[in-house]
Write a protein that holds these residues in place. Sequence first.
Motif, short mmCIF file in Angstrom:
data_model
loop_
_atom_site.label_atom_id
_atom_site.label_comp_id
_atom_site.label_asym_id
_atom_site.label_seq_id
_atom_site.Cartn_x
_atom_site.Cartn_y
_atom_site.Cartn_z
N SER A 384 0.80 -1.35 -0.09
CA SER A 384 -0.10 -0.06 0.04
C SER A 384 0.83 1.52 0.03
N SER A 385 0.28 2.27 -0.47
CA SER A 385 1.02 3.73 -0.58
C SER A 385 0.28 4.57 0.51
N ASP A 386 -0.47 3.98 1.13
CA ASP A 386 -1.14 4.71 2.34
C ASP A 386 -0.22 4.76 3.60
N PRO A 387 0.40 6.02 3.87
CA PRO A 387 1.33 5.86 5.01
C PRO A 387 0.90 5.31 6.56
N LEU A 388 -0.38 5.51 6.67
CA LEU A 388 -0.99 4.84 7.91
C LEU A 388 -0.67 3.17 7.98
N LEU A 389 -1.14 2.61 6.66
CA LEU A 389 -1.01 1.14 6.57
C LEU A 389 0.61 0.81 6.53
N ARG A 390 1.29 1.60 5.90
CA ARG A 390 2.77 1.25 5.80
C ARG A 390 3.47 1.21 7.02
N ALA A 391 2.87 2.22 8.04
CA ALA A 391 3.45 2.28 9.46
C ALA A 391 3.09 1.19 10.35
N LEU A 392 1.86 0.85 10.09
CA LEU A 392 1.15 -0.41 10.85
C LEU A 392 1.74 -1.61 10.28
N VAL A 393 1.88 -1.73 9.15
CA VAL A 393 2.54 -3.09 8.82
C VAL A 393 4.05 -3.19 9.03
N ALA A 394 4.70 -2.10 9.06
CA ALA A 394 6.05 -1.99 9.46
C ALA A 394 6.43 -2.39 10.94
N ARG A 395 5.42 -1.86 11.85
CA ARG A 395 5.63 -2.24 13.26
C ARG A 395 5.37 -3.68 13.66
N GLY A 396 4.19 -4.21 12.76
CA GLY A 396 3.63 -5.61 13.26
C GLY A 396 2.35 -5.31 13.72
N THR A 397 1.74 -4.06 13.80
CA THR A 397 0.40 -3.79 14.44
C THR A 397 -0.61 -4.55 13.45
N VAL A 398 -0.44 -4.36 12.31
CA VAL A 398 -1.38 -5.19 11.37
C VAL A 398 -0.49 -5.97 10.56
#
Length: 468
Positions: A384-398
């Motif tokens: 995804s290009s969405d900064p929110l999803l990128r941040a959540l995936v990078a942290r492992g939250t989602v």
Amino acid sequence: MTATSIPTATPTSPRTRTRVAVIGGGASGVLTAINLLVRSDDPGLEVVIHEASGIVGRGVAYGTNDRRHLLNVRARHMSAFPDAPSDLLDWALRTGRSSDPQGFLPRADYAIYLQDRLADVADDRLRIRAGRVLDVVPTGAGFEVVTERSAAHADAVVLCHGNQPPRPLATAGGAALPDAPWHVANPWELARLRALPADARVVVVGTGLTGIDTTITLLEDGPARHVTLVSRNGLLPKPHVGQAHTAWVTKVPDDAVTADGIAAALADECRAAAERGVGWRAVVDGLRPLTQELWRRLPVAERRRFLDVHARDWEVRRHRMAPEVALRLQSYRYDDRLAVHAGSLHAVEDLGERCRVTTAPGHAPVDVDAVVNCTGPLPDVRHSSDPLLRALVARGTVTPDPLALGIDATVDGAVLGADGRVVDGLFVVGPPRKGTLWESTAIPEIRGQAAQVATAVVQRTSRSIVAN
């Protein structure tokens, strides 16, 4: 109360006891917010809808301003409330719109309906904040919601971000299409479509409902234009038929736990229905209450086989187009203004303002004024290009579900992190639950999810208040 009277964001105030952040203001977000407000009488509740545009109710599905873009579900099935099935029809009658239960309202009207329904329950517990959410950070005592302008605490968060933009187009050889005047990466940029020459030739990649809406905008606004719809299989959604009242209770054997077994059982049901004068549409609709259960029964390998072998055939029958839309397409094809091909972007040559496209090996190239990406939403959150999803995936939250169709979650909407454990207080509603439920993109499913998640959030936050 009208939609314009929905409270908007106010300057930061002292923290209330219970703040629920709803990320996304499309249909999923609005229905979730409505359910939160009506299911809680807590005056200390604060529901904050974070919507990048600041305008709720639209999202991708209902944000079009072309009134020729119609809902693909009959009005009688589109109420925001499952226990009030005539609610949309009653609203349409009061507001001077068509209240035909068998009809298909403009998508833009449905956005107004959602806005009005939210306004009806809005009070001083609702806030709408414009701006993009960049991150949602678990803090142990809830979450920190980070936006472009500020950060604020939330006791619970519901992700309602809907569908992602489509995957960038590329040729069969893997070359990405350039950022050129002829490349329309977002099909909902209607101003770009309308600005094309009156006699433009256009290739629309994708033959689903978005491709059809795009075709209608192009050809209705330019009688001399020509559109070629291209997809891997060249299949268009099937049309609804007028005044369909016949119901069929579709049965699937309990031992049908393979994709092929379910497909065979459905084919048997269609044959049995045909012998009684009932069309396949009633059989497909009769399977809808069972679809999520059947999907959950399938092992991951069988779900993958369904995607590879049966999914497109199912989609064109399940997600049908309005009869009047089908008639428009038929007239375009009769007038030789629309062609539908099975193929791909085999080769694309940039010519500056135009491009040269070949849709299959050995086919003659065609010079066109635009290539429009209507390939459908990108499902894999890792890309995804969405900064929110990128941040959540990078942290492992989602994390993506096993088939990367959306976000991994429990069947009741609690988000699962990369470690496979529930992220306490984080929920998801709508299309991102497709991998878990399969049926998760239409209003009847989304409204049920919104009610279920809102109930869970209210119960959770109520226990938190008692504990404190």
